[in-house]
Each structure stands twice: as structure tokens, then as C-alpha cells.
Write a protein that holds these residues in place. Structure first.
Motif, PDB file in Angstrom:
ATOM      1  N   SER A 116      -6.589  -7.916  -2.903  1.00  0.00           N
ATOM      2  CA  SER A 116      -6.520  -6.870  -3.926  1.00  0.00           C
ATOM      3  C   SER A 116      -5.407  -5.850  -3.648  1.00  0.00           C
ATOM      4  CB  SER A 116      -7.866  -6.153  -4.052  1.00  0.00           C
ATOM      5  OG  SER A 116      -8.188  -5.495  -2.847  1.00  0.00           O
ATOM      6  N   SER A 117      -4.883  -5.836  -2.430  1.00  0.00           N
ATOM      7  CA  SER A 117      -3.803  -4.889  -2.106  1.00  0.00           C
ATOM      8  C   SER A 117      -2.415  -5.477  -2.344  1.00  0.00           C
ATOM      9  CB  SER A 117      -3.928  -4.418  -0.660  1.00  0.00           C
ATOM     10  OG  SER A 117      -3.658  -5.486   0.214  1.00  0.00           O
ATOM     11  N   VAL A 118      -2.345  -6.719  -2.767  1.00  0.00           N
ATOM     12  CA  VAL A 118      -1.043  -7.356  -3.006  1.00  0.00           C
ATOM     13  C   VAL A 118      -0.164  -6.526  -3.941  1.00  0.00           C
ATOM     14  CG1 VAL A 118       0.092  -9.375  -4.038  1.00  0.00           C
ATOM     15  CG2 VAL A 118      -1.813  -9.684  -2.448  1.00  0.00           C
ATOM     16  N   PRO A 119      -0.686  -6.007  -5.067  1.00  0.00           N
ATOM     17  CA  PRO A 119       0.191  -5.213  -5.946  1.00  0.00           C
ATOM     18  C   PRO A 119       0.797  -3.992  -5.261  1.00  0.00           C
ATOM     19  CG  PRO A 119      -1.808  -5.851  -7.109  1.00  0.00           C
ATOM     20  CD  PRO A 119      -2.014  -6.226  -5.669  1.00  0.00           C
ATOM     21  N   ALA A 120       0.040  -3.330  -4.387  1.00  0.00           N
ATOM     22  CA  ALA A 120       0.564  -2.145  -3.695  1.00  0.00           C
ATOM     23  C   ALA A 120       1.722  -2.523  -2.778  1.00  0.00           C
ATOM     24  CB  ALA A 120      -0.544  -1.457  -2.898  1.00  0.00           C
ATOM     25  N   PHE A 121       1.594  -3.651  -2.091  1.00  0.00           N
ATOM     26  CA  PHE A 121       2.674  -4.095  -1.201  1.00  0.00           C
ATOM     27  C   PHE A 121       3.856  -4.633  -1.998  1.00  0.00           C
ATOM     28  CE2 PHE A 121      -0.689  -3.787   1.880  1.00  0.00           C
ATOM     29  CZ  PHE A 121      -0.039  -3.392   3.037  1.00  0.00           C
ATOM     30  N   ASP A 122       3.570  -5.374  -3.058  1.00  0.00           N
ATOM     31  CA  ASP A 122       4.654  -5.947  -3.864  1.00  0.00           C
ATOM     32  C   ASP A 122       5.482  -4.874  -4.570  1.00  0.00           C
ATOM     33  OD1 ASP A 122       3.970  -8.464  -3.049  1.00  0.00           O
ATOM     34  OD2 ASP A 122       2.980  -9.028  -4.927  1.00  0.00           O
ATOM     35  N   ALA A 123       4.885  -3.706  -4.805  1.00  0.00           N
ATOM     36  CA  ALA A 123       5.595  -2.624  -5.491  1.00  0.00           C
ATOM     37  C   ALA A 123       6.505  -1.832  -4.549  1.00  0.00           C
ATOM     38  CB  ALA A 123       4.589  -1.679  -6.144  1.00  0.00           C
ATOM     39  N   LEU A 124       6.416  -2.077  -3.265  1.00  0.00           N
ATOM     40  CA  LEU A 124       7.254  -1.373  -2.296  1.00  0.00           C
ATOM     41  C   LEU A 124       8.708  -1.854  -2.395  1.00  0.00           C
ATOM     42  CD1 LEU A 124       4.879  -1.550   0.781  1.00  0.00           C
ATOM     43  CD2 LEU A 124       5.445   0.516  -0.541  1.00  0.00           C
ATOM     44  N   PRO A 125       9.655  -1.011  -2.009  1.00  0.00           N
ATOM     45  CA  PRO A 125      11.057  -1.455  -1.998  1.00  0.00           C
ATOM     46  C   PRO A 125      11.227  -2.662  -1.073  1.00  0.00           C
ATOM     47  CG  PRO A 125      10.916   0.930  -1.732  1.00  0.00           C
ATOM     48  CD  PRO A 125       9.514   0.398  -1.641  1.00  0.00           C
ATOM     49  N   ALA A 126      12.150  -3.526  -1.419  1.00  0.00           N
ATOM     50  CA  ALA A 126      12.374  -4.765  -0.664  1.00  0.00           C
ATOM     51  C   ALA A 126      12.619  -4.513   0.816  1.00  0.00           C
ATOM     52  CB  ALA A 126      13.546  -5.539  -1.271  1.00  0.00           C
TER      53      ALA A 126
END
Length: 142
Positions: A116-126
């Protein structure tokens, strides 16, 4: 609690191993849905530690553990301790700048999170995501 081994060996991973040996089938962790003995907790934590080590986590590295209050959090925390790595517990509500700050400030190279935390990590800068060489997901897929 009286410790039967030298002070310098009183490191969480070693203490857990010793208690699993001494107290094996005695209860260690209780939740509304499950209970785990010292031995079961140690074995599950060892399994997570083996997975983290196989993924490249080494002694001294910082590992973010971003999980709800659950047995999986305990197993991940103890696994990091078994590796002599540094556990960085992170609130599951962190995202954006706050999550980025924790990753950068802790110099974390790995994270154990829920799906469920994937979106939070995916939204971080590359460049921030690239710091995390290892991301391990626990629990149900989301």
C-alpha cells in the motif's frame, strides 16, 4: 530479567537468538489474530534477514521499516537487528517531502514496506528512489 552473557554481546539480534534457545515455545508476541513463540519469532525474523541479506543489505546500513503495527513489523525490525544493520522505523502516513527527508537524512539504502506504500515511494524524485537499492514488500498485495 537476568542476562547470562557478557555486556558486549547484549545486542538485540544476539539476545533474541539466546532467548529463542532458552525459551523456545514460550509466548513472545500476541496479536488479536495470532500468537508467536520465541522460536517462531526468531525463525521468521531469520527468514526476513536472509532475504534482506540476499538483496544486498549489509551490516551498518540503514533500512527503512514502514509497516503498520503488525507481526511483520516486528519480524522486519528484528531481521534488521540480526544483520547488525540500523532500523529506521517510519510512520506509514509519511509521503512526499517528509518521506524524502527521512530517506535522505538516514542514508537508507533499503526499505521494507507494505504494497500500500508503493504510491508514496513511486511519487518520490528519481534520485531519491535510486538511493533505495532494495525495496521489500510485506503482506497482501494492494
Amino acid at each position: 530479567m537476568r542476562f547470562e552473557f557478557p555486556f558486549e554481546q547484549r545486542v538485540l539480534g544476539r539476545v533474541l537468538a539466546k532467548q529463542a534457545e532458552l525459551l523456545g515455545d514460550k509466548p513472545f508476541l500476541h496479536t488479536p489474530s495470532a500468537s508467536f513463540t520465541f522460536r517462531e519469532t526468531f525463525e521468521r525474523s531469520q527468514a526476513v534477514a536472509r532475504g534482506l541479506r540476499a538483496s544486498g543489505v549489509e551490516r551498518g546500513q540503514s533500512v527503512i521499516v514502514m509497516l503498520d503495527n503488525s507481526p511483520e513489523f516486528v519480524f522486519a525490525w528484528l531481521a534488521v537487528a540480526l544483520l547488525d544493520a540500523v532500523c529506521v522505523p517510519v510512520n506509514t502516513q509519511y509521503a512526499g517531502d517528509l518521506l524524502q527527508y527521512v530517506i535522505q537524512d538516514s542514508a537508507a539504502s533499503a526499505a521494507v514496506t507494505s504494497a500500500s506504500s508503493v504510491p508514496a515511494f513511486d511519487a518520490l524524485p528519481a534520485e531519491v528512489r535510486a538511493r533505495l537499492k532494495t525495496r521489500v514488500y510485506c503482506g497482501e498485495e494492494g
